[in-house]
Design an enzyme around this catalytic site. Structure first.
Site, PDB file in Angstrom:
ATOM      1  N   HIS A 207       0.848  -1.201   0.000  1.00  0.00           N
ATOM      2  CA  HIS A 207       0.000   0.000   0.000  1.00  0.00           C
ATOM      3  C   HIS A 207       0.884   1.251   0.000  1.00  0.00           C
ATOM      4  O   HIS A 207       1.918   1.279   0.667  1.00  0.00           O
ATOM      5  CB  HIS A 207      -0.918  -0.008   1.232  1.00  0.00           C
ATOM      6  CG  HIS A 207      -1.989   1.027   1.139  1.00  0.00           C
ATOM      7  ND1 HIS A 207      -1.756   2.361   1.353  1.00  0.00           N
ATOM      8  CD2 HIS A 207      -3.304   0.922   0.815  1.00  0.00           C
ATOM      9  CE1 HIS A 207      -2.879   3.030   1.177  1.00  0.00           C
ATOM     10  NE2 HIS A 207      -3.841   2.177   0.850  1.00  0.00           N
TER      11      HIS A 207
ATOM     12  N   GLU B 132      -4.185   2.072  -7.223  1.00  0.00           N
ATOM     13  CA  GLU B 132      -4.549   3.143  -6.293  1.00  0.00           C
ATOM     14  C   GLU B 132      -3.657   4.358  -6.520  1.00  0.00           C
ATOM     15  O   GLU B 132      -2.575   4.459  -5.921  1.00  0.00           O
ATOM     16  CB  GLU B 132      -4.379   2.668  -4.851  1.00  0.00           C
ATOM     17  CG  GLU B 132      -5.293   1.545  -4.454  1.00  0.00           C
ATOM     18  CD  GLU B 132      -5.580   1.584  -2.949  1.00  0.00           C
ATOM     19  OE1 GLU B 132      -6.750   1.560  -2.600  1.00  0.00           O
ATOM     20  OE2 GLU B 132      -4.623   1.675  -2.164  1.00  0.00           O
TER      21      GLU B 132
ATOM     22  N   SER C 237     -10.816   6.986  -2.868  1.00  0.00           N
ATOM     23  CA  SER C 237     -12.040   7.796  -2.742  1.00  0.00           C
ATOM     24  C   SER C 237     -13.271   7.129  -3.351  1.00  0.00           C
ATOM     25  O   SER C 237     -14.127   7.795  -3.943  1.00  0.00           O
ATOM     26  CB  SER C 237     -11.822   9.188  -3.343  1.00  0.00           C
ATOM     27  OG  SER C 237     -10.810   9.873  -2.628  1.00  0.00           O
TER      28      SER C 237
ATOM     29  N   GLY D  38     -11.185   2.550   1.429  1.00  0.00           N
ATOM     30  CA  GLY D  38     -10.622   2.961   2.710  1.00  0.00           C
ATOM     31  C   GLY D  38     -11.661   3.676   3.550  1.00  0.00           C
ATOM     32  O   GLY D  38     -12.533   3.056   4.162  1.00  0.00           O
TER      33      GLY D  38
END
Ligand code: PGA
Length: 220
Positions: free
Chosen positions: A97, A146, A183, A204
């Site tokens: 991540h 991402e 988002s 998230g």
């Protein structure tokens, strides 16, 4: 039919009492979910809560994932949580991540070790890439695209751009599943999951509210 994959990443948020409230709310309010057979849901809490999530969702379709793992196998590595231990509570693990990359400055070799160990202990790695050029370790079957500008900002990438990047990633590796993250909300999730090359989402902030997460699953 391939199922839409919806992954919740709680990050380093919520303590025991708050996780319990989330689980209770989710279980209470998710019984009316429709078309869940076409969706796969994975929840990734912090390490200390893997046990309670695993217990709470055993016997359901919800699967559990960890947010990272040690690049070392079991041994004298104080502070590390290894793949064999995680496998007791989870079937998936997020690797690479961007928040962790920024904090820890990990190398591609380290990511390769993590993916190798995850696979050795039958954990499926969900490998995060920041753009189409990010190194992807051997053996990876699920990646999450991402872009950093979209994480936690309320400004997602466009579905068209995410779809194009997912397409490029897939062209380099047959059978790769590609998720979009950054988002994602109940309002925009469908605009991503209806794209040809996007197999699901990594969520998230919006996963922290159980009702919003239920709506994301419903709308995906
Ligand atoms: P966000 O985070 O949904 O809060 O943007 C996504 C992620 O970091 O996985």
């Amino acid at each position: 039919m391939t199922k839409v994959l919806i992954v919740a990443n709680f990050k380093s948020k919520k303590n025991l009492a708050e996780q319990k409230v989330w689980i209770d709310e989710f279980l209470k309010n998710s019984s009316n979910l429709k078309n869940v057979e076409s969706k796969d849901v994975i929840i990734c809490p912090s390490f200390p809560y893997l046990f309670s999530f695993n217990s709470a969702f055993s016997g359901t379709n919800i699967k559990i994932g960890a947010q990272t793992l040690s690049p070392f196998d079991e041994g004298s590595h104080t502070g590390e949580v290894n793949a064999k231990q995680i496998k007791d509570f989870a079937d998936f693990v997020i690797v690479g991540h961007s928040e962790e990359r920024n904090l820890l400055n990990e190398s591609d070799e380290l990511f390769s070790e993590k993916v190798k160990l995850a696979i050795k202990y039958l954990l499926t790695p969900i490998f995060c890439v920041q753009d189409k050029g990010t190194f992807i370790p051997e053996g990876t079957s699920i990646v999450a695209y991402e872009p950093v500008f979209a994480i936690g900002t309320g400004t997602p990438d466009t579905p068209e751009s995410a779809d194009a990047i997912a397409g490029t990633l897939k062209s380099n590796k047959k059978d790769l599943k590609v998720l979009y993250g950054g988002s994602v909300t109940s309002q925009n999730v469908k605009s991503f999951t209806t794209k040809t090359n996007i197999d699901g989402v990594l969520v998230g902030g919006a996963s922290l509210d159980p009702d919003e997460f239920i709506q994301i699953i419903q709308n995906a």
